[in-house]
Design a protein around this motif. Structure first.
Motif, mmCIF file in Angstrom:
data_model
loop_
_atom_site.group_PDB
_atom_site.id
_atom_site.type_symbol
_atom_site.label_atom_id
_atom_site.label_comp_id
_atom_site.label_asym_id
_atom_site.label_seq_id
_atom_site.Cartn_x
_atom_site.Cartn_y
_atom_site.Cartn_z
ATOM 1 N N SER A 54 0.714 -1.214 0.005
ATOM 2 C CA SER A 54 0.118 0.023 -0.043
ATOM 3 C C SER A 54 0.733 1.175 -0.023
ATOM 4 O O SER A 54 0.453 2.527 -0.337
ATOM 5 C CB SER A 54 -0.906 -0.026 1.251
ATOM 6 O OG SER A 54 -0.251 0.126 2.488
ATOM 7 N N GLY A 55 2.138 1.229 0.335
ATOM 8 C CA GLY A 55 2.974 2.406 0.457
ATOM 9 C C GLY A 55 2.956 3.118 1.765
ATOM 10 O O GLY A 55 3.854 4.015 2.084
ATOM 11 N N GLY A 56 2.198 2.361 2.640
ATOM 12 C CA GLY A 56 1.998 2.837 4.056
ATOM 13 C C GLY A 56 3.080 2.690 4.940
ATOM 14 O O GLY A 56 3.118 3.262 6.004
ATOM 15 N N THR A 57 4.010 1.523 4.861
ATOM 16 C CA THR A 57 4.983 1.383 5.613
ATOM 17 C C THR A 57 6.211 1.519 4.787
ATOM 18 O O THR A 57 6.654 1.018 3.634
ATOM 19 C CB THR A 57 5.116 0.049 6.266
ATOM 20 O OG1 THR A 57 3.515 0.072 6.918
ATOM 21 C CG2 THR A 57 6.195 -0.537 7.036
ATOM 22 N N THR A 58 7.077 1.956 5.142
ATOM 23 C CA THR A 58 8.678 2.264 4.452
ATOM 24 C C THR A 58 9.801 1.959 5.448
ATOM 25 O O THR A 58 9.536 2.068 6.664
ATOM 26 C CB THR A 58 8.663 3.480 3.798
ATOM 27 O OG1 THR A 58 8.860 4.621 4.688
ATOM 28 C CG2 THR A 58 7.796 3.742 2.571
ATOM 29 N N TYR A 59 11.003 1.456 4.842
ATOM 30 C CA TYR A 59 12.159 1.198 5.627
ATOM 31 C C TYR A 59 13.304 1.640 4.750
ATOM 32 O O TYR A 59 13.168 1.843 3.800
ATOM 33 C CB TYR A 59 12.254 -0.187 5.861
ATOM 34 C CG TYR A 59 13.801 -0.654 6.437
ATOM 35 C CD1 TYR A 59 13.862 -0.646 7.873
ATOM 36 C CD2 TYR A 59 14.729 -0.899 5.440
ATOM 37 C CE1 TYR A 59 15.207 -0.807 8.380
ATOM 38 C CE2 TYR A 59 16.020 -1.110 6.141
ATOM 39 C CZ TYR A 59 16.232 -1.126 7.361
ATOM 40 O OH TYR A 59 17.567 -1.505 7.973
ATOM 41 N N TYR A 60 14.313 2.258 5.633
ATOM 42 C CA TYR A 60 15.508 2.906 4.962
ATOM 43 C C TYR A 60 16.665 2.566 5.847
ATOM 44 O O TYR A 60 16.773 2.698 7.020
ATOM 45 C CB TYR A 60 15.320 4.390 4.910
ATOM 46 C CG TYR A 60 14.268 5.175 4.111
ATOM 47 C CD1 TYR A 60 14.405 5.172 2.851
ATOM 48 C CD2 TYR A 60 13.035 5.286 4.755
ATOM 49 C CE1 TYR A 60 13.387 5.762 2.099
ATOM 50 C CE2 TYR A 60 12.005 5.986 3.845
ATOM 51 C CZ TYR A 60 12.244 5.958 2.734
ATOM 52 O OH TYR A 60 11.055 6.553 1.922
ATOM 53 N N ALA A 61 17.616 2.169 5.181
ATOM 54 C CA ALA A 61 19.020 1.948 5.851
ATOM 55 C C ALA A 61 19.521 3.296 6.478
ATOM 56 O O ALA A 61 19.157 4.371 5.657
ATOM 57 C CB ALA A 61 19.880 1.564 4.707
ATOM 58 N N ALA A 62 20.371 3.282 7.454
ATOM 59 C CA ALA A 62 20.674 4.373 8.333
ATOM 60 C C ALA A 62 21.501 5.161 7.355
ATOM 61 O O ALA A 62 21.425 6.638 7.605
ATOM 62 C CB ALA A 62 21.535 3.962 9.493
ATOM 63 N N SER A 63 22.255 4.558 6.390
ATOM 64 C CA SER A 63 23.165 5.564 5.582
ATOM 65 C C SER A 63 22.473 6.542 4.689
ATOM 66 O O SER A 63 22.860 7.511 4.108
ATOM 67 C CB SER A 63 24.065 4.759 4.774
ATOM 68 O OG SER A 63 23.342 3.744 4.040
ATOM 69 N N VAL A 64 21.018 6.269 4.446
ATOM 70 C CA VAL A 64 20.470 7.073 3.201
ATOM 71 C C VAL A 64 19.074 7.693 4.147
ATOM 72 O O VAL A 64 18.463 8.362 3.343
ATOM 73 C CB VAL A 64 20.026 6.203 1.964
ATOM 74 C CG1 VAL A 64 20.979 5.682 1.650
ATOM 75 C CG2 VAL A 64 18.780 5.038 2.497
ATOM 76 N N ASN A 65 18.659 7.514 5.198
ATOM 77 C CA ASN A 65 17.740 7.947 5.946
ATOM 78 C C ASN A 65 17.663 9.415 5.870
ATOM 79 O O ASN A 65 18.599 10.005 6.190
ATOM 80 C CB ASN A 65 17.463 7.492 7.361
ATOM 81 C CG ASN A 65 16.120 7.629 7.883
ATOM 82 O OD1 ASN A 65 14.974 7.638 7.196
ATOM 83 N ND2 ASN A 65 16.240 7.843 9.227
ATOM 84 N N GLY A 66 16.550 10.006 5.401
ATOM 85 C CA GLY A 66 16.532 11.442 5.314
ATOM 86 C C GLY A 66 16.690 11.960 4.087
ATOM 87 O O GLY A 66 16.636 13.174 3.751
#
Length: 124
Positions: A54-66
């Protein structure tokens, strides 16, 4: 069978932005979560970002977060990775991947289909 094709890679200067895209075809109904991985020369392939159906949940690696944003448009069978404030260490081949799972999507073995990758090179 699901086919994934990445596009949008190229050469960009440090501090710049780039968006890579992934188009899916075939039996796309059999997939759920989508992920972007990257692999630099001599390094392992690591997860950069993942997104639920649904696109409602995402995850990012710490190195690219933000700095990076993953999104999807199911009506168009497309997944995107918007990359901002690029650094030289972001240089890698970026791979799109599809998974049938909804909870375990952080490792390579959780993904069933892979694209061929697109090269992203960040110059200094």
């Amino acid at each position: 069978q699901v086919q994934l094709v990445e596009s949008g890679g190229g050469l960009v200067q440090a501090g710049g932005s780039l968006r890579v895209s992934c188009g899916a075809s075939g039996r796309t109904f059999s997939t759920s979560s989508m992920g972007w991985f990257r692999q630099a020369p001599g390094k392992e392939r690591d997860l950069v970002a993942a997104i639920s159906w649904s696109g409602g949940t995402t995850y990012y690696a710490a190195s690219v977060n933000g700095r990076f944003t993953i999104s999807r448009d199911n009506a168009k069978n497309m997944v995107y990775l918007q990359m901002n404030s690029l650094k030289t260490e972001d240089t890698a081949v970026y791979y799109c991947a599809a998974s049938k799972w909804t909870t375990r999507v952080r490792t390579i073995v959780d993904y069933d289909y892979w694209g061929q990758g697109t090269q992203v090179t960040v110059s200094s």
